[in-house]
Design a protein around this motif. Structure first.
Motif, PDB file in Angstrom:
ATOM      1  N   SER A   1      30.874  20.957  28.691  1.00  0.00           N
ATOM      2  CA  SER A   1      31.153  22.389  28.715  1.00  0.00           C
ATOM      3  C   SER A   1      32.614  22.619  28.360  1.00  0.00           C
ATOM      4  CB  SER A   1      30.853  22.968  30.106  1.00  0.00           C
ATOM      5  OG  SER A   1      31.704  22.378  31.074  1.00  0.00           O
ATOM      6  N   PRO A   2      32.947  23.739  27.696  1.00  0.00           N
ATOM      7  CA  PRO A   2      32.008  24.716  27.164  1.00  0.00           C
ATOM      8  C   PRO A   2      31.326  24.202  25.895  1.00  0.00           C
ATOM      9  CG  PRO A   2      34.209  25.271  26.475  1.00  0.00           C
ATOM     10  CD  PRO A   2      34.347  24.061  27.354  1.00  0.00           C
ATOM     11  N   GLN A   3      30.404  24.975  25.352  1.00  0.00           N
ATOM     12  CA  GLN A   3      29.756  24.587  24.094  1.00  0.00           C
ATOM     13  C   GLN A   3      30.698  24.790  22.931  1.00  0.00           C
ATOM     14  OE1 GLN A   3      26.127  27.019  24.215  1.00  0.00           O
ATOM     15  NE2 GLN A   3      24.967  25.105  24.246  1.00  0.00           N
ATOM     16  N   ALA A   4      31.518  25.821  23.018  1.00  0.00           N
ATOM     17  CA  ALA A   4      32.440  26.117  21.931  1.00  0.00           C
ATOM     18  C   ALA A   4      33.680  26.803  22.489  1.00  0.00           C
ATOM     19  CB  ALA A   4      31.773  27.005  20.885  1.00  0.00           C
ATOM     20  N   VAL A   5      34.780  26.618  21.789  1.00  0.00           N
ATOM     21  CA  VAL A   5      36.026  27.282  22.178  1.00  0.00           C
ATOM     22  C   VAL A   5      36.823  27.594  20.919  1.00  0.00           C
ATOM     23  CG1 VAL A   5      37.186  25.071  22.550  1.00  0.00           C
ATOM     24  CG2 VAL A   5      38.069  27.116  23.654  1.00  0.00           C
ATOM     25  N   ILE A   6      37.429  28.765  20.916  1.00  0.00           N
ATOM     26  CA  ILE A   6      38.279  29.187  19.795  1.00  0.00           C
ATOM     27  C   ILE A   6      39.699  29.342  20.309  1.00  0.00           C
ATOM     28  CG2 ILE A   6      38.722  30.975  18.065  1.00  0.00           C
ATOM     29  CD1 ILE A   6      35.738  31.637  18.136  1.00  0.00           C
ATOM     30  N   LEU A   7      40.634  28.714  19.622  1.00  0.00           N
ATOM     31  CA  LEU A   7      42.036  28.711  20.045  1.00  0.00           C
ATOM     32  C   LEU A   7      42.930  29.177  18.915  1.00  0.00           C
ATOM     33  CD1 LEU A   7      42.098  25.080  21.475  1.00  0.00           C
ATOM     34  CD2 LEU A   7      42.040  27.152  22.857  1.00  0.00           C
ATOM     35  N   ARG A   8      44.092  29.663  19.294  1.00  0.00           N
ATOM     36  CA  ARG A   8      45.157  29.859  18.310  1.00  0.00           C
ATOM     37  C   ARG A   8      46.063  28.640  18.404  1.00  0.00           C
ATOM     38  NH1 ARG A   8      45.233  34.397  15.632  1.00  0.00           N
ATOM     39  NH2 ARG A   8      44.249  36.268  16.457  1.00  0.00           N
ATOM     40  N   GLU A   9      46.718  28.342  17.316  1.00  0.00           N
ATOM     41  CA  GLU A   9      47.661  27.226  17.321  1.00  0.00           C
ATOM     42  C   GLU A   9      48.606  27.352  18.500  1.00  0.00           C
ATOM     43  OE1 GLU A   9      49.218  27.449  13.146  1.00  0.00           O
ATOM     44  OE2 GLU A   9      49.249  25.267  13.356  1.00  0.00           O
ATOM     45  N   GLY A  10      48.831  26.220  19.171  1.00  0.00           N
ATOM     46  CA  GLY A  10      49.757  26.221  20.295  1.00  0.00           C
ATOM     47  C   GLY A  10      49.105  26.446  21.650  1.00  0.00           C
ATOM     48  N   GLU A  11      47.853  26.922  21.650  1.00  0.00           N
ATOM     49  CA  GLU A  11      47.166  27.151  22.922  1.00  0.00           C
ATOM     50  C   GLU A  11      46.550  25.860  23.450  1.00  0.00           C
ATOM     51  OE1 GLU A  11      44.408  30.339  22.119  1.00  0.00           O
ATOM     52  OE2 GLU A  11      45.899  31.860  22.661  1.00  0.00           O
ATOM     53  N   ASP A  12      46.214  25.885  24.738  1.00  0.00           N
ATOM     54  CA  ASP A  12      45.628  24.724  25.390  1.00  0.00           C
ATOM     55  C   ASP A  12      44.149  24.957  25.664  1.00  0.00           C
ATOM     56  OD1 ASP A  12      48.532  24.387  27.598  1.00  0.00           O
ATOM     57  OD2 ASP A  12      48.281  23.887  25.474  1.00  0.00           O
ATOM     58  N   ALA A  13      43.425  23.851  25.817  1.00  0.00           N
ATOM     59  CA  ALA A  13      42.001  23.946  26.161  1.00  0.00           C
ATOM     60  C   ALA A  13      41.589  22.711  26.952  1.00  0.00           C
ATOM     61  CB  ALA A  13      41.144  24.074  24.914  1.00  0.00           C
TER      62      ALA A  13
ATOM     63  N   TYR B   1      41.908  17.149  27.559  1.00  0.00           N
ATOM     64  CA  TYR B   1      42.893  18.219  27.510  1.00  0.00           C
ATOM     65  C   TYR B   1      43.512  18.282  26.117  1.00  0.00           C
ATOM     66  CZ  TYR B   1      42.484  17.413  32.534  1.00  0.00           C
ATOM     67  OH  TYR B   1      41.992  17.229  33.805  1.00  0.00           O
ATOM     68  N   LEU B   2      43.377  19.433  25.483  1.00  0.00           N
ATOM     69  CA  LEU B   2      44.018  19.681  24.189  1.00  0.00           C
ATOM     70  C   LEU B   2      45.254  20.532  24.473  1.00  0.00           C
ATOM     71  CD1 LEU B   2      40.892  20.599  22.001  1.00  0.00           C
ATOM     72  CD2 LEU B   2      41.817  18.344  22.563  1.00  0.00           C
ATOM     73  N   THR B   3      46.425  19.943  24.279  1.00  0.00           N
ATOM     74  CA  THR B   3      47.681  20.615  24.606  1.00  0.00           C
ATOM     75  C   THR B   3      48.383  21.040  23.333  1.00  0.00           C
ATOM     76  OG1 THR B   3      47.867  19.211  26.566  1.00  0.00           O
ATOM     77  CG2 THR B   3      49.856  20.372  25.848  1.00  0.00           C
ATOM     78  N   ALA B   4      48.885  22.271  23.335  1.00  0.00           N
ATOM     79  CA  ALA B   4      49.613  22.802  22.174  1.00  0.00           C
ATOM     80  C   ALA B   4      48.823  22.527  20.899  1.00  0.00           C
ATOM     81  CB  ALA B   4      51.015  22.190  22.101  1.00  0.00           C
ATOM     82  N   SER B   5      47.614  23.042  20.853  1.00  0.00           N
ATOM     83  CA  SER B   5      46.669  22.684  19.798  1.00  0.00           C
ATOM     84  C   SER B   5      47.219  22.925  18.394  1.00  0.00           C
ATOM     85  CB  SER B   5      45.363  23.455  19.988  1.00  0.00           C
ATOM     86  OG  SER B   5      45.599  24.837  19.982  1.00  0.00           O
ATOM     87  N   GLN B   6      46.781  22.053  17.495  1.00  0.00           N
ATOM     88  CA  GLN B   6      47.158  22.125  16.085  1.00  0.00           C
ATOM     89  C   GLN B   6      45.892  22.377  15.279  1.00  0.00           C
ATOM     90  OE1 GLN B   6      48.998  18.324  15.221  1.00  0.00           O
ATOM     91  NE2 GLN B   6      50.102  18.320  17.163  1.00  0.00           N
ATOM     92  N   LEU B   7      46.053  22.839  14.049  1.00  0.00           N
ATOM     93  CA  LEU B   7      44.905  23.099  13.182  1.00  0.00           C
ATOM     94  C   LEU B   7      44.029  21.852  13.052  1.00  0.00           C
ATOM     95  CD1 LEU B   7      46.560  25.222  10.349  1.00  0.00           C
ATOM     96  CD2 LEU B   7      45.141  26.051  12.235  1.00  0.00           C
ATOM     97  N   SER B   8      44.681  20.685  13.044  1.00  0.00           N
ATOM     98  CA  SER B   8      43.958  19.428  12.856  1.00  0.00           C
ATOM     99  C   SER B   8      43.053  19.071  14.036  1.00  0.00           C
ATOM    100  CB  SER B   8      44.939  18.280  12.619  1.00  0.00           C
ATOM    101  OG  SER B   8      45.779  18.113  13.756  1.00  0.00           O
TER     102      SER B   8
ATOM    103  N   THR C   1      32.419  22.386  20.261  1.00  0.00           N
ATOM    104  CA  THR C   1      33.034  22.720  18.978  1.00  0.00           C
ATOM    105  C   THR C   1      34.328  23.479  19.218  1.00  0.00           C
ATOM    106  OG1 THR C   1      30.891  22.791  17.881  1.00  0.00           O
ATOM    107  CG2 THR C   1      32.720  23.893  16.774  1.00  0.00           C
ATOM    108  N   VAL C   2      35.409  22.914  18.710  1.00  0.00           N
ATOM    109  CA  VAL C   2      36.733  23.522  18.866  1.00  0.00           C
ATOM    110  C   VAL C   2      37.197  24.058  17.520  1.00  0.00           C
ATOM    111  CG1 VAL C   2      39.155  23.051  19.397  1.00  0.00           C
ATOM    112  CG2 VAL C   2      37.336  22.013  20.789  1.00  0.00           C
ATOM    113  N   THR C   3      37.567  25.311  17.512  1.00  0.00           N
ATOM    114  CA  THR C   3      38.115  25.939  16.306  1.00  0.00           C
ATOM    115  C   THR C   3      39.520  26.393  16.621  1.00  0.00           C
ATOM    116  OG1 THR C   3      35.913  26.733  15.683  1.00  0.00           O
ATOM    117  CG2 THR C   3      37.812  27.740  14.570  1.00  0.00           C
ATOM    118  N   VAL C   4      40.480  25.858  15.873  1.00  0.00           N
ATOM    119  CA  VAL C   4      41.864  26.249  16.050  1.00  0.00           C
ATOM    120  C   VAL C   4      42.271  27.109  14.857  1.00  0.00           C
ATOM    121  CG1 VAL C   4      44.241  25.475  16.370  1.00  0.00           C
ATOM    122  CG2 VAL C   4      42.341  24.121  17.309  1.00  0.00           C
ATOM    123  N   ARG C   5      42.754  28.317  15.144  1.00  0.00           N
ATOM    124  CA  ARG C   5      43.140  29.247  14.081  1.00  0.00           C
ATOM    125  C   ARG C   5      44.645  29.422  14.053  1.00  0.00           C
ATOM    126  NH1 ARG C   5      38.307  33.712  15.102  1.00  0.00           N
ATOM    127  NH2 ARG C   5      36.660  32.453  14.122  1.00  0.00           N
ATOM    128  N   ALA C   6      45.148  29.671  12.861  1.00  0.00           N
ATOM    129  CA  ALA C   6      46.597  29.870  12.688  1.00  0.00           C
ATOM    130  C   ALA C   6      47.043  31.176  13.322  1.00  0.00           C
ATOM    131  CB  ALA C   6      46.939  29.852  11.195  1.00  0.00           C
TER     132      ALA C   6
END
Lengths: 107, 115
Positions: A6-18, A74-81, A102-107
């Motif tokens: 969990s979760p099934q999917a998450v959408i982040l902006r660059e720099g956010e954590d998950a 833990y995804l810290t300070a997420s990057q597009l990659s 599924t993790v989607t990181v947006r600019a």
């Protein structure tokens, strides 16, 4: 028995954590984490072997709580990659994989 | 060093036909596992071979079979193909026979489409 993610999917902006969670109904001896980008093979990130041990891969780290039969990524300070689908795998070989997050990181 | 190689990369077959998928592990790896991945799901275990012996079999019908050769390469065979067999078939190699402490290295997979 497949682990539950969990979760099934998450959408982040660059720099956010998950945080991605993985839980099992069976006793865990180790937890594997893999990332799969669209159209590619899963790529190994890390293995956790001991209860409470944290490991890291770049700014991606994970913990493993044997008593709770859970692991968290833990995804810290997420990057597009970091975009992709993350799978946890549990058990000795063969590994049982969760359905993925599924993790989607947006600019 | 070369990674895990699988062939073919794509395959289109008709219901009822037979298919053979091939996998070459990383040099030095003696364990090969096969997984089926349906779109939107995690990989599902089919077979594991270690030192040419079957070490595990997932919940798949007898139409699925596999073997490992003396050079540790492996084949996955599927008979009497069904539409539901359409999936990405992944091969993974590892050094050890267990997953504890030994990561899986996946090939790029074979995309099988059954029409």
């Amino acid at each position: 028995q497949q682990p539950v993610q969990s979760p099934q999917a998450v959408i982040l902006r660059e720099g956010e954590d998950a945080v991605i969670n993985c839980s099992s109904s069976k006793a865990l001896y180790s937890v594997h984490w893999y990332r799969q980008k669209h159209g590619e093979a899963p790529v190994f990130l890390m293995i956790l072997l001991k209860g409470g041990e944290q490991k890291g891969h770049d700014k991606i780290s994970a913990s493993f709580n044997e008593k709770k039969q859970q692991s968290s990524l833990y995804l810290t300070a997420s990057q597009l990659s970091y975009s992709g689908t993350y799978f946890c795998g549990t058990g000795v070989l063969p590994l049982s994989f969760g359905a993925g997050t599924t993790v989607t990181v947006r600019a | 060093d070369a990674g895990v190689t699988q062939s073919p990369t794509h395959l289109i077959k008709t219901r009822g036909q037979h298919v053979t998928l091939r996998c070459s592990p990383i040099s030095g790896h003696k364990s090969v596992s096969w997984y089926q991945q349906v779109l939107g799901q995690g990989p599902q275990f089919i077979f594991q071979y270690y030192e040419k012996e079957e070490r595990g079999r997932g919940n798949f019908p007898d139409r699925f079979s596999a073997r490992q050769f003396p050079n540790y390469s492996s084949e996955l065979n599927v008979n009497a193909l069904l539409l539901g067999d359409s999936a990405l078939y992944l091969c993974a190699s590892s050094q050890a026979s267990t997953g504890i402490g030994s990561p899986l290295h996946f090939g790029n997979g074979t995309r099988l489409t059954v029409t």
